[in-house]
Design a protein around this motif. Structure first.
Motif, mmCIF file in Angstrom:
data_model
loop_
_atom_site.group_PDB
_atom_site.id
_atom_site.type_symbol
_atom_site.label_atom_id
_atom_site.label_comp_id
_atom_site.label_asym_id
_atom_site.label_seq_id
_atom_site.Cartn_x
_atom_site.Cartn_y
_atom_site.Cartn_z
ATOM 1 N N ILE A 125 0.824 -1.215 0.000
ATOM 2 C CA ILE A 125 0.000 0.000 0.000
ATOM 3 C C ILE A 125 0.858 1.266 0.000
ATOM 4 O O ILE A 125 0.656 2.180 -0.819
ATOM 5 C CB ILE A 125 -0.941 0.003 1.228
ATOM 6 N N VAL A 126 1.823 1.324 0.901
ATOM 7 C CA VAL A 126 2.562 2.573 1.092
ATOM 8 C C VAL A 126 3.536 2.849 -0.055
ATOM 9 O O VAL A 126 3.853 3.995 -0.348
ATOM 10 C CB VAL A 126 3.300 2.558 2.448
ATOM 11 N N SER A 127 4.017 1.801 -0.724
ATOM 12 C CA SER A 127 4.971 2.020 -1.819
ATOM 13 C C SER A 127 4.360 2.803 -2.974
ATOM 14 O O SER A 127 5.081 3.377 -3.779
ATOM 15 C CB SER A 127 5.506 0.683 -2.330
ATOM 16 N N VAL A 128 3.019 2.836 -3.050
ATOM 17 C CA VAL A 128 2.353 3.620 -4.110
ATOM 18 C C VAL A 128 1.579 4.786 -3.514
ATOM 19 O O VAL A 128 0.693 5.341 -4.171
ATOM 20 C CB VAL A 128 1.411 2.718 -4.932
ATOM 21 N N HIS A 129 1.883 5.148 -2.270
ATOM 22 C CA HIS A 129 1.190 6.280 -1.645
ATOM 23 C C HIS A 129 1.480 7.555 -2.435
ATOM 24 O O HIS A 129 2.618 7.814 -2.841
ATOM 25 C CB HIS A 129 1.652 6.438 -0.188
ATOM 26 N N PRO A 130 0.461 8.380 -2.655
ATOM 27 C CA PRO A 130 0.678 9.578 -3.477
ATOM 28 C C PRO A 130 1.607 10.621 -2.861
ATOM 29 O O PRO A 130 2.176 11.436 -3.593
ATOM 30 C CB PRO A 130 -0.741 10.146 -3.665
#
Length: 1095
Positions: free
Chosen positions: A298-303
């Protein structure tokens, strides 16, 4: 400002009444009155009165019954203020305050926090945060004893619930910070105190009881909605990795005894304690791996970039501390670094690179067999799925996938050979790269775009100031499975990384085998080979750690030599790139075998079996594919040059000749890439320019050209190399190629039916270069003409002023010499040139009579003059060739021959005499294109030969030209705008533009000028196209310089703007046909010319 009470006595006197009043009556006003008094007491005095002042506040919280929330909030805020300025030095006080504050949010009938206001919740959280910081020294550890486990668990649960369920971002953030402090992972300096090994172990054992709840709740928060804000996610990440990193630390777990120590606490509390043995570590690590995978995903693609930055900190902390206990999470953690190493945010990218660099410096991955196995397995899995992903994902997904692949290679470093030495791994990876790099060759423009005009390598040499490898790779490639240019750049980095760390011999052998296996793989394999060599040389490779196992310079040279042999072999270099009849048809029907060994440097050829019928009818896609293959191989030669540097000079004997062939290729894309390759070679081999490169290697090139000219049937590209050499060299090349030019002329004599176009193109380039290299001859001729005009003008001025009393200073001898020159020029103009006259002209001047050279021996001609004379001989024979293209090229070459020979009239005039009749036939009885080109040659002859052509022009050409102009005039007058695009219009325009200068150069007489004027008058009509009107005016502008009086009369006969009254009655009146005429279609142009004449 109010006075501050520093002494405890004074402070006690101020605070006692208020404290007594609050103890008696617990109201909001009394609490606020106490808080106001606290502000005027110094910190030291308040420290001494700490317990006294806290008593009424604690009493208020303990009082049974329902209390107003505002009162409780005010009490908590007052306690927080006291704790912020004082230290707690008693364990009992710390534990009691801890419990009392927690009870403010407890609900008797539920495990959830009491339904109180957000303000009270925030005040309690901040109170707990301040309480933990106010504990003095080792007092804080009293909270972390086995018997306090329930109280600690309640506080942790309370804070986690607030973080997960509250909507207020301020409460969430404060609760996370309080939880971090409560777990003794605070970021504040000097807090907590440094723990010894025993204290660390005891604290880890205690907190391990809460790890499942803490980790699962924080995971739900971290993977929740992005709308909750990046600050909360960052704080939750920090608490997660600091807590997990502390409890699961490898260093700490290594000291845990196998046998569990029984704590001296009651049974119910003892059941809550855990023993961190190997079994617990394995089970917990497996469960944490699931949570970490979710977080990473989830966090690796956080904006927000700060969330991704904190994720990098999580990875670094856990990999440094827990890579043994969290072994199953390592692949997920490494995937984060691999994926963010090329993040769009420069700060994230830089931080990720620093972490990777730190891992590489500490050799964390390289020296860990477990991590290497994990990375190898991940690499194999990714390579297996890569073709499917490349065909199913969008460009952003492909980009992320390739980032992972590149990151795995970076992390494996030299250990990548463990993967490559596995046949399965290497096969999967290579097939994936081959498929991903498949080019889209359906664009018809690649075949359509042709190269016109001479190449100008010198113009490209300005790019020598650019960094290497930045030019030849500028040709945009289009791929089947992606369109984003970033993906191709990533693939190049992947291949370079393989070349840098991998077994180069193994990789080159494998991809060379794929190169030869199928035409479908050939372009991709060549691209990969090029990048492998670039990476092996360490050029533009972003590595994390250096390697000592790279190929040596000698090994690299051997590998490059073998690849170069494959590239320039006959079957891979001379491919069908167009449907043009000449050259390609012969290449298709006369395939050659491979070139000789690369070190021989001689490009000779042998016959091979004929191609199949399908090869004789190439499709657009197949020709595009061949064009791209040649371009990729040319780019590869540039890569090889940069890889070897100055050592590449040893391979120029074999590499330079094929590259020059492609510089002259008619396909624009191939020519451009080959030009870029030349620039790359100059960069690598320390040549100043392509001209310098050619000049230093001219002996090799000339030798190969000479050999191949003797077997033209097998070496159809040889003229192109010679052409490119002349276009991009200087006069120093001439002594080397003199014999080669004679070979070209000899070959032209032999193959004029089949290869006239190729040889004439070479001769055109040779003559153009000679005209450029020896401009002095041209300057001498112009200077001679200028002197002649000056003398003639002086004579005219002298004769005009003689009757006005000016002295005439010309001597009798000068007049006599002038008349003799005039008679001789008149004979030349009439064509009366005898051999005795030529011999007389060739006599040496008087100064040479004293020398040993006999006057009967003709002096040897300069090399350029002899070449031009020999070429002109062939042109005379080929002027009547049946092929129109050949005739056009012959006329172009003939014009250049005249330019080169202009300063050698003894050689030029007899050649012009022989060429005259064929030239006349081209002018009066040929295709309009040939007429147009022949008239251009005629203008050049008129400019260079002058009087020699006067009578010939007047007799053989002028009547036909004038008649043609008169015949075409009505057609152009009534034609529409499309007519300007026809050959007829271009021929009319060329004749009108050149006729005036011919009249002036040939010094035509009155009768001839009248013919010219009569033919051109029609074009002064306003009905004619504007360009033809302008050209006709230019004719009259030139004619008026030759005979202004006649021009004035002709124009006034057409239209006379002014009446001319006789100056005396005895004189007859002037009568012109143009007088008293109304305005006509000729009026405007006539008025312009008359104004020019009178001006």
């Amino acid at each position: 400002m109010m006075a501050v009470f520093d002494s405890p006595q004074e402070a006690f006197g101020i605070l006692r009444p208020v404290c007594v009043q609050l103890t008696k009556t617990q109201t909001l006003e009394n609490v606020e009155r106490l808080q106001s008094k606290l502000h005027v007491v110094s910190d030291s005095a308040l420290q001494d009165l700490q317990e006294y002042v806290l008593f009424p506040l604690r009493f208020t919280l303990k009082t049974p019954g329902t209390k107003r929330e505002s009162l409780v909030q005010s009490v908590v805020e007052c306690i927080t203020f006291i704790l912020s300025t004082t230290c707690i030095k008693k364990q009992d006080l710390l534990q009691e305050l801890f419990s009392e504050l927690c009870l403010c949010l407890s609900s008797p009938n539920s495990q959830q926090p009491a339904p109180v206001s957000e303000e009270l919740k925030l005040a309690v959280v901040q109170g707990l945060h301040t309480l933990m910081h106010s504990a003095y020294g080792d007092i804080i550890l009293s909270l972390y004893q086995p018997y306090t486990l329930p109280h600690l668990g309640f506080a942790i649960s309370l804070l986690l619930t607030l973080v997960e369920q509250e909507k207020s971002k301020q409460i969430k953030t404060s609760a996370l910070k309080c939880l971090q402090v409560l777990l003794l992972q605070c970021d504040c300096r000097d807090h907590p105190k440094l723990l010894d090994d025993l204290e660390t172990k005891q604290l880890g054992d205690l907190l391990a009881s809460f790890l499942p709840g803490i980790s699962t709740t924080l995971t739900r928060i971290i993977t929740g909605d992005f709308k909750q804000g990046h600050v909360i996610i960052i704080s939750a990440l920090k608490v997660f990795y600091k807590t997990v990193g502390f409890i699961m630390a490898d260093e700490q777990l290594a000291r845990i005894p196998k046998d569990e120590e029984k704590p001296s606490v009651e049974h119910r509390v003892a059941e809550l304690m855990v023993h961190r043995d190997a079994n617990w570590v394995k089970n917990t690590g497996d469960k944490l791996a699931v949570l970490i995978e979710k977080i990473v995903e989830i966090v690796s693609v956080h904006p927000h970039w700060k969330a991704r930055m904190e994720l990098i900190e999580l990875v670094q902390d856990l990999l440094l501390k827990c890579r043994q206990s969290l072994l199953k999470s390592v692949s997920h953690l490494l995937k984060v670094l691999v994926g963010l190493v090329n993040d769009e945010n420069p700060d994230v990218q830089s931080r990720c690179n620093n972490v990777l660099k730190n891992f590489a410096d500490q050799r964390i991955v390289v020296e860990s067999r477990a991590l290497t196995d994990i990375l190898s397995e991940n690499l194999h899995s990714l390579a297996t799925a890569l073709p499917r992903l490349m065909s199913s994902q969008d460009d952003q997904g492909k980009y992320s996938t390739l980032l992972l692949l590149l990151g795995y290679l970076k992390l494996l470093g030299p250990k990548v050979n463990f993967v490559l030495h596995s046949v399965a791994h290497l096969h999967r990876l290579s097939k994936a790269l081959i498929q991903v790099l498949e080019l889209d060759v359906a664009d018809v423009k690649i075949v359509e775009e042709r190269r016109w005009g001479p190449d100008r390598l010198a113009e490209s040499s300005s790019s020598l100031s650019e960094p290497p490898l930045s030019k030849s790779k500028s040709q945009r490639k289009y791929f089947r499975f992606f369109t984003d240019e970033r993906i191709f750049l990533l693939l190049r980095q992947i291949c370079r990384m393989l070349g840098y760390y991998g077994d180069l011999y193994l990789l080159v052998d494998h991809f060379t085998e794929l190169y030869n296996e199928s035409v479908i793989y050939r372009k991709q394999a060549a691209m990969i080979l090029n990048e492998l060599i670039t990476g092996a040389a360490g050029i533009e490779v972003d590595v994390l750690c250096e390697t000592n196992s790279r190929a040596s310079a000698e090994e690299l040279k051997e590998i490059i030599t073998s690849i170069l042999e494959e590239y320039i072999s006959q079957r891979n270099w001379y491919l069908v790139t167009s449907n043009e009849a000449e050259g390609n048809r012969e290449e298709l029907t006369m395939k050659h075998s491979d070139l000789q060994a690369i070190t021989s440097g001689v490009h000779t050829c042998h016959l091979a079996p004929l191609p199949s019928s399908s090869e004789l009818s190439p499709t657009v896609c197949s020709m595009n594919s061949n064009i791209w293959q040649i371009c990729i191989q040319l780019e590869g030669i540039g890569c090889f040059a940069h890889a070897l540097g100055i050592e590449f000079r040893l391979l120029l004997m074999s590499a330079l000749y094929p590259v020059l062939e492609k510089v002259g290729d008619k396909t624009l894309l191939i020519s451009q890439v080959a030009t870029g390759t030349m620039i790359d070679i100059c960069h690598a081999c320390a040549y100043d320019s392509p001209q310098d490169l050619i000049n230093h290697n001219a002996d090799y090139l000339v030798n190969e050209i000479s050999l191949n000219l003797h077997q033209m049937a097998l070496s159809s590209h040889t003229p192109i190399v010679l052409e490119i050499m002349f276009q991009n060299s200087d006069a120093s090349l001439l002594p080397l190629v003199e014999d080669v030019i004679q070979d070209v002329l000899f070959s032209l004599d032999q193959f004029h039916d089949e290869r006239a176009a190729s040889f004439l193109s070479v001769l055109h380039t040779v003559l153009a270069a000679l005209a450029q290299w020896f401009p002095q001859a041209k300057d001498d001729k112009q200077l001679q003409e200028q002197n002649f005009r000056k003398e003639k003008c002086d004579l005219n001025q002298g004769s005009a002023t003689f009757g006005k009393g000016f002295a005439f200073n010309t001597s009798a001898e000068e007049i006599e010499q002038f008349l003799l020159d005039y008679l001789r020029n008149k004979d030349v103009a009439d064509g009366n040139v005898s051999d005795s006259d030529n011999e007389e002209k060739q006599l040496l001047p008087p100064e040479a009579e004293m020398s040993d050279v006999s006057p009967d021996v003709e002096a040897s001609l300069p090399v350029q003059t002899q070449i031009a004379k020999d070429v002109m001989e062939r042109c005379i024979h080929l002027l009547s060739d049946k092929d129109l293209k050949t005739r056009l090229k012959v006329l172009d070459v003939l014009e250049l021959c005249v330019t080169v020979l202009q300063s050698h009239e003894n050689q030029l005039l007899p050649m012009v005499h022989r060429a005259w009749l064929p030239l006349v036939h081209r002018l009066i009885n040929d295709d309009p294109l040939a007429v147009l080109r022949a008239f251009k040659v005629l203008c050049t002859l008129g400019n260079k030969c002058g009087d020699f052509l006067r009578n010939r022009f007047s007799k053989d050409i002028l009547p036909k030209l004038a008649g043609s102009l008169v015949t075409q005039a009505p057609v152009s007058a009534r034609a529409g705008p499309v007519y300007s695009h026809t050959v007829a219009f271009k021929l009319q325009l060329a004749v009108l533009q050149g006729l005036g200068s011919l009249c002036k150069k040939l010094d035509l007489g009155g009768g001839d000028l009248n013919k010219v004027a009569d033919a051109c008058l029609i074009y002064l009509s306003a009905k004619q196209p504007m360009k033809l009107q302008e050209a006709a005016r230019s004719v009259f502008l030139h004619v008026m310089k030759v005979d202004p009086d006649t021009t004035w009369f002709i124009l006034n006969e057409l239209h006379c703007p002014l009446p001319y009254e006789p100056p005396h009655p005895s004189l007859h009146p002037v009568s012109l046909s143009g007088m008293a005429k109304p305005r006509t279609e000729y009026t405007d142009n006539v008025l312009l010319l008359l104004a020019e004449l009178q001006g």
